[in-house]
Scaffold this motif. Structure first.
Motif: not given
Length: 420
Positions: A175, A178-179, A185, A189, A218, A221-225
């Motif tokens: 997590a 991914l910040r 930045r 992945t 994703c 971690a609420d991550f949009t790749p």
């Protein structure tokens, strides 16, 4: 027996051996281009493909591939220099590796590289530090150590204890990676599970496993790749006769999995990227070597060549151990005499210098010219070039019947402090 690649061009190989000597690697640029076209056609559309220079950093090979792929994957200052010298724009370079130091990162950023794969929080923070020092911004991919996806592959990169990537079980580290940190930045992945996966179904399973794991990461971690680098693993024969295999079911099979997990991928959200070195270059290379001696010992026949593990197969980390099991072909015909089971030994003063513990040759004799096919990947630069201080092999590049150039690899030393 079929004569793959340049092994079927005895006149050209004989001329090269006369003019440049042996051992000599011969790289066929036409075969390099054919492999790139074939692999690209077998990948899902749209997706990208980058060339991994670790397989063969020869500038002519790199330059030819850049006409058909989408950039270069490098993991050292030397590979970066080779990619840039071959004409690769720095923005199309992906810099990877588990042990990048600050000097290398600053050097890459200064050269214009803006995309990296980071293996850990320490690796990411070091990249952020390099960005601050150079006043530049960088994007990075988070390399993940995935659960084992299949039982196949010559060398597993993940799914076991390894220096590569961050384990999915370490959710806090994943997590945090991914910040963004400073001017560095995350954009996606990086996964690469295994090399040289010969079973097409197992290779597809590796990719499915990677895509599913990345989706979980994703979501967690609420991550949009923006980019998914799925690695490679595309197989190729090594130092033995054989043809590259195609993957007719890979594109459709992987596309269905991506549709379910990342439905925007067909619009480039995220972009899908693959990497390959072995598949793109293996079939393009032929190693020429001469028989120096034939002798019997303990009921076995030993054929001593001028090419040993200092030229081919000396790097045990590639999963070939000390003996790559080379199966050479006689140049200019099958030769006279009976087929004999032999051990192929090199010229080095060690019993470990064995290219094949058991293979068969017709009428082996001193002076005989042999061609070891499918040696365009992990050849001289993956071998023990400095061991016992033999001259390095010649590398000859051909385009059809025309020789484009020849060079010899040399191990140099340089003074780093005044001599006292």
């Amino acid at each position: 027996m079929s004569r793959p690649g340049l092994a079927g061009a005895p006149e050209l190989l004989s001329r090269i051996a006369r003019e440049y000597g042996t051992p000599a690697y011969v790289y066929d640029l036409a075969a390099v281009g054919s492999a790139a076209v074939a692999l690209t056609a077998d990948l899902p559309t749209p997706s990208g493909l980058v060339y991994s220079l670790k397989a063969n950093p020869h500038p002519d090979v790199v330059g030819r591939l850049l006409a058909d792929v989408d950039g270069a994957e490098v993991s050292s200052s030397g590979e970066l220099a080779a990619a840039l010298a071959a004409g690769c724009p720095p923005e199309e370079v992906v810099y990877t590796g588990p042990g990048k130091n600050l000097r290398q990162l600053v050097e890459a950023l200064t050269a214009g590289v803006r995309r990296f794969s980071v293996e850990s929080l320490v690796d990411r923070d070091r990249l952020a530090d390099a960005c601050e020092r150079t006043g530049t911004d960088a994007e990075y991919l988070v390399r993940l150590n995935l659960p084992r996806g299949s039982a196949r592959g010559a060398l597993r990169m993940t799914g076991r204890p390894t220096a590569f990537g961050t384990e999915l079980a370490d959710t806090e580290a994943v997590a945090a990676l991914l910040r963004a940190r400073g001017r560095a930045r995350p954009v996606g992945t990086h996964t690469f599970s295994a090399t040289n996966v010969e079973d097409p179904a197992a290779l597809l399973q590796e990719f499915h496993n990677a895509v599913a794991a990345v989706r979980l990461v994703c979501d967690m971690a609420d991550f949009t790749p923006r980019l998914l680098a799925l690695g490679g693993g595309f197989p190729a024969p090594m130092a033995r006769p054989g043809a590259l295999v195609r993957h007719p079911d890979l594109a459709a099979g992987l596309a269905s999995g991506l549709d379910a997990t990342f439905p925007g991928w067909r619009r480039g959200r995220p972009r899908i990227l693959f990497e390959s070195g072995r598949y793109l270059t293996a079939a393009a290379g032929t190693l020429l070597t001469r028989v120096l001696d034939v002798k019997s010992s303990g009921g076995r026949t030993f054929v001593v060549l001028d090419a040993g593990v200092h030229v081919l197969g000396g790097m045990t980390g590639l999963g070939r151990l000390m003996s790559p099991g080379a199966r050479p072909l006689t140049v200019g015909g099958s030769g006279d005499g009976e087929e004999t089971e032999v051990t192929l030994a090199g010229p080095l003063c060690t019993p470990l210098d064995v290219l094949s513990a058991s293979t068969r040759l017709v009428g082996p004799r001193p002076g005989q010219l042999l061609a070891v096919p499918n040696t365009g990947a992990y050849g001289p630069t993956a071998s023990l070039l400095g061991f016992l201080s033999h001259p390095g092999p010649v590398e000859v590049v051909v385009d059809g019947p025309r020789v484009r150039g020849a060079r010899r690899l040399v191990v140099n030393s340089e003074e780093v402090a005044p001599r006292v």
